[in-house]
Design an enzyme around this catalytic site. Structure first.
Site, PDB file in Angstrom:
ATOM      1  CE1 TYR A 231     -39.652  -8.381  48.437  1.00 14.47           C
ATOM      2  CE2 TYR A 231     -38.589  -9.609  50.202  1.00 14.47           C
ATOM      3  CZ  TYR A 231     -39.651  -9.432  49.341  1.00 14.47           C
ATOM      4  OH  TYR A 231     -40.713 -10.297  49.387  1.00 14.47           O
TER       5      TYR A 231
ATOM      6  NE  ARG B 294     -45.496 -12.133  38.309  1.00 13.60           N
ATOM      7  CZ  ARG B 294     -45.200 -10.911  37.864  1.00 13.60           C
ATOM      8  NH1 ARG B 294     -45.860 -10.412  36.843  1.00 13.60           N
ATOM      9  NH2 ARG B 294     -44.250 -10.213  38.446  1.00 13.60           N
TER      10      ARG B 294
ATOM     11  NE  ARG C 280     -45.349  -3.522  37.332  1.00 18.39           N
ATOM     12  CZ  ARG C 280     -44.087  -3.807  37.572  1.00 18.39           C
ATOM     13  NH1 ARG C 280     -43.152  -2.872  37.435  1.00 18.39           N
ATOM     14  NH2 ARG C 280     -43.729  -5.009  37.953  1.00 18.39           N
TER      15      ARG C 280
ATOM     16  CB  ALA D 148     -48.584  -4.982  44.177  1.00 21.29           C
TER      17      ALA D 148
END
Ligand SMILES: NC(=O)c1ccc[n+]([C@@H]2O[C@H](COP(=O)([O-])OP(=O)(O)OC[C@H]3O[C@@H](n4cnc5c(N)ncnc54)[C@H](OP(=O)(O)O)[C@@H]3O)[C@@H](O)[C@H]2O)c1
Length: 248
Positions: A158, A20, A42, A93
């Site tokens: 992050y 996505r 996943r 990812a």
């Protein structure tokens, strides 16, 4: 005259997190450009399944957690049986964050670092070893973020992972001696499941300080990823910022 090292365009590209958001847009674009693509996440979404069903000879998809080293390696081996040697890798990812550092648990910090920094480095190691063993010249594109270069509240761990991947990109480029080109793209904020945590006030503030007057779109990032994978350039070890100059 010394021999010029040319890394040919990628033909079979592994995209992590291709189910996505930006990853799916990259997969779609590379397929449109005629490449073969292996993609995992996943959860394999209906959109990714559809692409695989429409292009069975050119697409290999699977359900893999990038932090599961053995599963990721098995996926690469199986993908190569179908597509041939992987000569391009897009480390896309990642998981996001939406918590002030003082409110982020040690476990959550570890999970962000494991998913966004350790796992892509381990996957890159595995893919590059195979490229070198198979005599394949390849390309690596790491998807990092403008957060690696500018500060944003709520994104401390992050940002650290994305800065780590930017730094790794530069050292990889030197270490691989031109046999594999390694670069990164650093997008500004774009709409996706990851950025859905941003409120309208924050989004409006980003747009206000962006000279081009809009949030970055995945469609504005994918041509740059394709260029780094497919064009004959001497770009190596660079981080290309794609944010409409919001961060300038
Ligand atoms: N959105 C932004 O504003 C923005 C800005 C700059 C950079 N970026 C970067 O752009 C990239 C794509 O982000 P996005 O916004 O498109 O995010 P997204 O919509 O949340 O998609 C993330 C993708 O990564 C996969 N993924 C997450 N954890 C995984 C794991 N442990 N193992 C395997 N796959 C995993 C997801 O699938 P599953 O959850 O099913 O595993 C999904 O396919 C990321 O590297 C992100 O850091 C995003």
């Amino acid at each position: 005259m010394s021999e010029v090292t040319v890394v040919p365009p990628s033909t079979a590209v592994l995209v992590s997190g291709g189910s996505r958001g930006l990853g799916l847009a990259i997969v779609t674009d590379l397929l449109d450009a005629g490449l073969k693509v292996a993609a995992f996440a996943r959860t394999v979404t209906p959109e990714l399944t559809k692409l695989a069903e429409e292009n069975p000879a050119r697409v290999y998809v699977g359900s893999v957690d990038v932090t599961d080293e053995k599963a990721a390696q098995a996926f690469v081996r199986e993908a190569e049986k179908v597509l041939g040697p992987i000569d391009g890798l897009v480390n896309n990812a990642a998981i996001g964050q939406d918590s002030l550092h003082v409110h982020t648990s040690a476990d959550q910090i570890s999970k962000i670092i494991e998913t966004n920094l350790t796992a892509p480095l381990v996957l890159t190691r595995f893919v590059v070893r195979r490229m070198l063993a198979q005599g394949v010249r390849g390309r690596i594109v790491n998807v990092t973020s403008i957060c690696a270069q500018r500060g944003y509240p709520g994104l401390v761990a992050y940002s650290a992972t994305k800065g780590g991947m930017d730094a790794a990109t530069r050292s990889l480029a030197r270490e691989l001696g031109g046999r594999v080109l390694a670069n990164a793209v650093a997008p500004g904020f774009f709409a996706s499941e990851m950025s859905a945590v941003l409120g309208q006030t924050q989004l409006d503030a980003i747009v206000r300080r962006t000279p081009t007057g809009h949030l970055t779109e995945p469609d504005e990032v994918v041509p740059v990823v394709r260029m780094l994978l497919c064009d004959n350039t001497n770009i190596n070890g660079q981080v290309l910022v794609i944010d409409g100059a919001a961060s300038i």
